[in-house]
Design an enzyme around this catalytic site. Structure first.
Site, PDB file in Angstrom:
ATOM      1  N   TRP A 160      32.583  30.079  46.160  1.00  0.00           N
ATOM      2  CA  TRP A 160      32.015  31.091  45.249  1.00  0.00           C
ATOM      3  C   TRP A 160      31.236  30.258  44.241  1.00  0.00           C
ATOM      4  O   TRP A 160      31.819  29.529  43.456  1.00  0.00           O
ATOM      5  CB  TRP A 160      33.144  31.863  44.592  1.00  0.00           C
ATOM      6  CG  TRP A 160      32.694  33.008  43.732  1.00  0.00           C
ATOM      7  CD1 TRP A 160      32.435  34.287  44.114  1.00  0.00           C
ATOM      8  CD2 TRP A 160      32.441  32.958  42.318  1.00  0.00           C
ATOM      9  NE1 TRP A 160      32.039  35.040  43.032  1.00  0.00           N
ATOM     10  CE2 TRP A 160      32.028  34.254  41.909  1.00  0.00           C
ATOM     11  CE3 TRP A 160      32.512  31.968  41.342  1.00  0.00           C
ATOM     12  CZ2 TRP A 160      31.696  34.578  40.598  1.00  0.00           C
ATOM     13  CZ3 TRP A 160      32.185  32.287  40.037  1.00  0.00           C
ATOM     14  CH2 TRP A 160      31.785  33.558  39.674  1.00  0.00           C
TER      15      TRP A 160
ATOM     16  N   ASN B 291      37.906  23.254  44.278  1.00  0.00           N
ATOM     17  CA  ASN B 291      37.928  24.551  43.606  1.00  0.00           C
ATOM     18  C   ASN B 291      37.947  24.213  42.120  1.00  0.00           C
ATOM     19  O   ASN B 291      38.755  23.416  41.686  1.00  0.00           O
ATOM     20  CB  ASN B 291      39.200  25.320  44.007  1.00  0.00           C
ATOM     21  CG  ASN B 291      39.230  26.712  43.390  1.00  0.00           C
ATOM     22  OD1 ASN B 291      38.245  27.164  42.841  1.00  0.00           O
ATOM     23  ND2 ASN B 291      40.375  27.354  43.487  1.00  0.00           N
ATOM     24  N   GLY B 292      37.021  24.777  41.334  1.00  0.00           N
ATOM     25  CA  GLY B 292      37.024  24.486  39.894  1.00  0.00           C
ATOM     26  C   GLY B 292      35.648  24.015  39.444  1.00  0.00           C
ATOM     27  O   GLY B 292      34.648  24.273  40.091  1.00  0.00           O
TER      28      GLY B 292
ATOM     29  N   GLU C  80      41.429  51.828  32.964  1.00  0.00           N
ATOM     30  CA  GLU C  80      41.619  51.209  34.283  1.00  0.00           C
ATOM     31  C   GLU C  80      40.875  51.991  35.357  1.00  0.00           C
ATOM     32  O   GLU C  80      40.242  51.414  36.247  1.00  0.00           O
ATOM     33  CB  GLU C  80      43.109  51.120  34.616  1.00  0.00           C
ATOM     34  CG  GLU C  80      43.441  50.779  36.055  1.00  0.00           C
ATOM     35  CD  GLU C  80      42.882  49.441  36.525  1.00  0.00           C
ATOM     36  OE1 GLU C  80      42.380  48.653  35.695  1.00  0.00           O
ATOM     37  OE2 GLU C  80      42.908  49.208  37.757  1.00  0.00           O
TER      38      GLU C  80
ATOM     39  N   ARG D 222      38.602  35.194  48.056  1.00  0.00           N
ATOM     40  CA  ARG D 222      38.563  34.362  46.838  1.00  0.00           C
ATOM     41  C   ARG D 222      37.164  33.903  46.516  1.00  0.00           C
ATOM     42  O   ARG D 222      36.856  33.583  45.371  1.00  0.00           O
ATOM     43  CB  ARG D 222      39.441  33.132  47.031  1.00  0.00           C
ATOM     44  CG  ARG D 222      40.910  33.354  46.878  1.00  0.00           C
ATOM     45  CD  ARG D 222      41.657  32.087  47.201  1.00  0.00           C
ATOM     46  NE  ARG D 222      41.383  31.067  46.226  1.00  0.00           N
ATOM     47  CZ  ARG D 222      42.228  30.752  45.248  1.00  0.00           C
ATOM     48  NH1 ARG D 222      43.361  31.406  45.140  1.00  0.00           N
ATOM     49  NH2 ARG D 222      41.956  29.803  44.393  1.00  0.00           N
TER      50      ARG D 222
ATOM     51  N   HIS E   1      33.122  61.157  18.215  1.00  0.00           N
ATOM     52  CA  HIS E   1      32.596  60.019  17.444  1.00  0.00           C
ATOM     53  C   HIS E   1      31.512  59.282  18.213  1.00  0.00           C
ATOM     54  O   HIS E   1      31.259  58.108  17.956  1.00  0.00           O
ATOM     55  CB  HIS E   1      33.750  59.081  17.073  1.00  0.00           C
ATOM     56  CG  HIS E   1      34.821  59.776  16.294  1.00  0.00           C
ATOM     57  ND1 HIS E   1      34.726  60.073  14.951  1.00  0.00           N
ATOM     58  CD2 HIS E   1      36.001  60.298  16.698  1.00  0.00           C
ATOM     59  CE1 HIS E   1      35.803  60.721  14.555  1.00  0.00           C
ATOM     60  NE2 HIS E   1      36.604  60.882  15.582  1.00  0.00           N
TER      61      HIS E   1
ATOM     62  N   GLU F 146      33.823  48.394  39.356  1.00  0.00           N
ATOM     63  CA  GLU F 146      33.861  47.062  39.995  1.00  0.00           C
ATOM     64  C   GLU F 146      33.714  47.136  41.515  1.00  0.00           C
ATOM     65  O   GLU F 146      33.355  46.141  42.151  1.00  0.00           O
ATOM     66  CB  GLU F 146      35.115  46.298  39.618  1.00  0.00           C
ATOM     67  CG  GLU F 146      36.412  46.797  40.213  1.00  0.00           C
ATOM     68  CD  GLU F 146      37.575  45.850  39.881  1.00  0.00           C
ATOM     69  OE1 GLU F 146      37.395  44.627  39.799  1.00  0.00           O
ATOM     70  OE2 GLU F 146      38.682  46.358  39.701  1.00  0.00           O
TER      71      GLU F 146
ATOM     72  N   LYS G 219      38.044  50.434  37.909  1.00  0.00           N
ATOM     73  CA  LYS G 219      38.106  50.539  39.381  1.00  0.00           C
ATOM     74  C   LYS G 219      36.775  51.030  39.928  1.00  0.00           C
ATOM     75  O   LYS G 219      36.218  50.481  40.871  1.00  0.00           O
ATOM     76  CB  LYS G 219      39.235  51.483  39.779  1.00  0.00           C
ATOM     77  CG  LYS G 219      40.603  50.859  39.646  1.00  0.00           C
ATOM     78  CD  LYS G 219      40.921  49.893  40.753  1.00  0.00           C
ATOM     79  CE  LYS G 219      41.078  48.442  40.494  1.00  0.00           C
ATOM     80  NZ  LYS G 219      41.251  47.810  39.265  1.00  0.00           N
TER      81      LYS G 219
ATOM     82  N   LYS H 241      38.849  37.152  43.236  1.00  0.00           N
ATOM     83  CA  LYS H 241      40.206  37.650  43.025  1.00  0.00           C
ATOM     84  C   LYS H 241      40.909  36.929  41.893  1.00  0.00           C
ATOM     85  O   LYS H 241      41.692  37.513  41.165  1.00  0.00           O
ATOM     86  CB  LYS H 241      41.026  37.489  44.313  1.00  0.00           C
ATOM     87  CG  LYS H 241      42.434  38.061  44.222  1.00  0.00           C
ATOM     88  CD  LYS H 241      42.423  39.540  43.938  1.00  0.00           C
ATOM     89  CE  LYS H 241      43.802  40.128  43.781  1.00  0.00           C
ATOM     90  NZ  LYS H 241      43.782  41.529  43.320  1.00  0.00           N
TER      91      LYS H 241
ATOM     92  N   CYS I 188      37.295  29.425  44.650  1.00  0.00           N
ATOM     93  CA  CYS I 188      37.009  29.064  46.045  1.00  0.00           C
ATOM     94  C   CYS I 188      38.333  29.021  46.804  1.00  0.00           C
ATOM     95  O   CYS I 188      39.399  29.036  46.231  1.00  0.00           O
ATOM     96  CB  CYS I 188      36.330  27.708  46.083  1.00  0.00           C
ATOM     97  SG  CYS I 188      34.854  27.684  45.062  1.00  0.00           S
TER      98      CYS I 188
HETATM   99  C1  AGP Z   1      40.902  43.977  38.485  1.00  0.00           C
HETATM  100  O1  AGP Z   1      40.638  44.899  39.522  1.00  0.00           O
HETATM  101  C2  AGP Z   1      39.973  42.785  38.531  1.00  0.00           C
HETATM  102  N1  AGP Z   1      40.044  42.128  39.779  1.00  0.00           N
HETATM  103  C3  AGP Z   1      40.168  41.864  37.345  1.00  0.00           C
HETATM  104  O2  AGP Z   1      39.884  42.592  36.176  1.00  0.00           O
HETATM  105  C4  AGP Z   1      41.574  41.248  37.199  1.00  0.00           C
HETATM  106  O3  AGP Z   1      42.508  42.229  36.810  1.00  0.00           O
HETATM  107  C5  AGP Z   1      41.513  40.173  36.107  1.00  0.00           C
HETATM  108  O4  AGP Z   1      40.623  39.165  36.537  1.00  0.00           O
HETATM  109  C6  AGP Z   1      42.887  39.544  35.802  1.00  0.00           C
HETATM  110  O5  AGP Z   1      43.387  38.905  36.934  1.00  0.00           O
HETATM  111  P1  AGP Z   1      44.931  38.399  36.903  1.00  0.00           P
HETATM  112  O6  AGP Z   1      45.786  39.627  36.773  1.00  0.00           O
HETATM  113  O7  AGP Z   1      45.129  37.684  38.207  1.00  0.00           O
HETATM  114  O8  AGP Z   1      45.087  37.490  35.723  1.00  0.00           O
END
Ligand code: AGP
Length: 619
Positions: free
Chosen positions: A75, A101-102, A492, A27, A515, A499, A496, A614, A2
């Site tokens: 969130w 937050n938490g 990666e 966030r 395989h 997500e 991308k 994020k 949050c």
């Molecule tokens: C990546 O695009 C995602 N947002 C997610 O996988 C992110 O890399 C992961 O949560 C790790 O975050 P951090 O690098 O802040 O620890």
């Protein structure tokens, strides 16, 4: 995940809080609210479900004038997104509000205890137990001492929490507390005004002077300044840090989305990542903040990299660099796995976290596990003042500037670059990387920002990626293939796409095709391959043939002048020719742009993808 913003000073609080929440909307964003002490000294609360714009409209209809307030974007963790579950949450008499937050892991038992004391709950959230607990202690055992009541209440909570409390009975102060790894609490210092926020960009327009709470610390914030204490009321010394980020860096500028801006500014961000670290006289790397000298480097027997998501894939690239240049064995593990598998760690090992936010709960827990076993802990981290930068023995800043888009882009290329710097540094310190080799790689590294800039400039002018998105945005599955140091780039690239466009995509080592995955190939399964002319190029060419023989469309990240591959595939995503060590950093950029354009074509919420946040500060 949050967002929290608090203000106390001489300006109207509501507009400052709203502006800060806008910076933090990435966030967490399924509801938002704020509370302001109005001119009569009463707490006025506005809360709305949905995006922040709904709260802004509510305040336009019913403004609140006052100079002290706190706001929150949510969130959902406990309780569905709704107005009744939005923060701030209020005490029964309306004198006290809290944002959080938490997670309160023991909220059920606390809720039952408070209900037995006569408290009635108006929401499904865990946060509401906090405001009633503080209210209870304030009126029953802390004799009207708000700080004491907050301390008592915090000692009852289990689980990570960052909270800010505001009481109409104490209109001259905000109280902020950090428990565990619930995401940061920044205290900003202004002239006759003070700020509190869960993240730097929320208040960077107002101040560059900030201090950051650590676990089990509180700040009593008045318009004149802040007093820092532990949860027993004992004073705590806090360093005030100057944040040099450019405030507009947290703005989109001429781009449609933060993610697009962050992709196309990687030429500049890589310049910043390298800044001050290349010694062209001694052909050395400068990493003073790592706090690791030659003797320590020579004693190292192994490095374990722990990370999540995109940062984990950066770690996989780092394995290639460090094993090749520093001749040191590297293991890469998901932080969420490492922390629970009773890992074997020893004092002659380094546990290196990679984390953009510096607040990822699994990564911080993995570091804690490593610390208790006596390892040298380090972090490659972007967010200044974050927990990961403070709890480790040494760190390497990504220096990429604020990354607002939920999908990580410039932090990924910064992480890989930092890992290459680390490999060079360790190679020299361990005496296994001769000067001529260092000189060559450092000279190549200095060309990296320019190569990135050229690639991105050309991509920005080209229609290629929009045309590819037009052609492929209706497909439901993608396979990404790479070999050797480009296998993590395939992983990666797949992340991308999935997500932000919500298309299923899987990254695989190309050698694994026979395989299993080859059974998936047909005209409905496009394959993206990373195939620069390196030592496994011929293997990639035969992979491409195998996919084409089964009518599978193929998109290839390949050297711009490679006409061989151009004749074989359906589309080329061009990259410049450069040293093999730098190629992974460039090869990911076309995959970032492709994923971005696919998500835009599909009308997805690029900067705030559904269900994602994020910074994952809760398990
Ligand atoms: C990546 O695009 C995602 N947002 C997610 O996988 C992110 O890399 C992961 O949560 C790790 O975050 P951090 O690098 O802040 O620890």
């Amino acid at each position: 995940m949050c967002g929290i913003v608090g203000y106390i000073g001489r300006q109207e609080a509501a507009p400052i809080i709203l502006q800060g929440l806008r910076q933090l909307e990435y966030r967490g964003y399924d509801s938002a609210g704020l509370a302001v002490l109005d001119r009569t000294g009463a707490l006025q609360v506005r809360r709305e479900a949905g995006k922040l714009v709904n709260l802004e409209q509510a305040l336009t209809k019913a403004p609140i004038s006052g100079v002290v307030g706190v706001g929150h974007t949510r969130w959902a963790t406990h309780g569905p997104p709704s107005q009744r579950n939005a923060h701030p949450h209020s005490s029964p008499d309306g004198d006290l509000v809290v944002v959080q937050n938490g997670i309160v892991e023991n909220f059920l038992e606390l809720r039952q205890e408070l209900e037995s004391l006569g408290y009635r709950f108006c929401s499904d959230t865990d946060t509401e137990v906090i405001v009633h607990l503080i209210h209870h202690y304030y009126h029953n055992s802390s004799a009207g001492d708000l700080e004491r009541a907050v301390q008592r209440a915090m000692q009852r909570l289990k689980g990570p929490s960052a909270i800010v409390a505001l009481s109409s009975r104490h209109p001259d102060r905000l109280i902020a507390v950090r428990l565990g790894n619930a995401g940061g609490v920044a205290v900003g210092f202004g002239e006759g005004e003070m700020f509190v926020a869960s993240d730097i960009p929320a208040i960077l327009h107002h101040t560059r002077q900030m201090a950051f709470l650590d676990n089990r610390q509180m700040a009593v914030v008045t318009a004149q300044g802040a007093i820092f204490k532990d949860l027993y009321g004992r004073p705590v010394q806090k360093e005030c840090v100057r944040i040099d980020w450019n405030p507009t860096a947290a703005e989109k500028g001429e781009f449609r989305h933060f993610m697009q801006k962050e992709i196309f500014e990687q030429g500049r961000s890589l310049t910043d990542t390298l800044r001050g670290r290349l010694d062209f006289q001694r052909h050395s790397i400068i990493l003073d903040s790592l706090n690791l000298d030659a003797a320590q480097a020579q004693r190292l027997s192994r490095i374990t990299i722990v990370a999540c998501g995109t940062s984990y894939y950066a770690g996989l690239v780092g394995k290639y660099y460090i094993e090749r240049l520093a001749r040191l064995p590297v293991e890469v593990d998901y932080a969420s796995e490492f922390r629970y598998r009773e890992p074997l760690v020893a004092p002659d090992q380094m546990v290196l976290a990679i984390t953009q936010s510096g607040e990822t709960v699994d990564t911080l827990a993995a570091l804690e596990e490593a610390r208790t076993q006596g390892a040298f802990t380090a972090a490659i981290v972007n967010a200044i003042g974050s927990q990961a930068a403070r709890v480790t023995d040494g760190h390497i800043a990504m220096q990429a500037g604020p990354e607002i888009g939920v999908a990580s882009t410039k932090a990924f290329t910064a992480s890989i670059t930092d890992l290459l710097l680390l490999a060079l540094y360790l190679g020299e310190q361990r005496g296994v990387l001769p000067e001529p080799q260092r000189r060559h790689i450092i000279r190549m590294l200095s060309t990296l920002p320019g190569l990135a800039g050229e690639l991105l400039e050309e991509a920005l002018r080209s229609e290629r990626y929009r045309e590819l998105a037009e052609r492929y945005h209706t497909y439901h599955n993608f396979l990404y293939l790479g070999r050797n140091i480009h296998y993590p780039i395939a992983r990666e690239g797949a992340l991308k796409l999935k997500e932000i466009s919500y298309i299923h995509a899987e990254g695989y080592p190309a050698g694994e095709m026979k395989h299993g995955p080859i059974a998936l190939i047909d005209a409905n399964m496009p394959t993206v391959v990373i195939a620069p002319r390196d030592h496994v190029y011929d293997k990639m060419l035969s992979q491409i043939e195998q996919v084409k023989a089964r009518s599978g469309p193929v998109l290839a990240v390949a050297h711009a002048d490679d006409n061989t591959i151009r004749a074989k595939v359906d589309a080329v995503l061009p990259i410049p020719v450069t040293d093999a060590l730098l190629t992974p950093i460039l090869a990911v950029m076309p995959l970032q742009i492709f994923a971005y354009e696919m998500a835009v074509r599909r009308g997805a919420d690029v900067d705030q993808p559904r269900n994602l946040a994020k910074s994952v500060t809760v398990e």
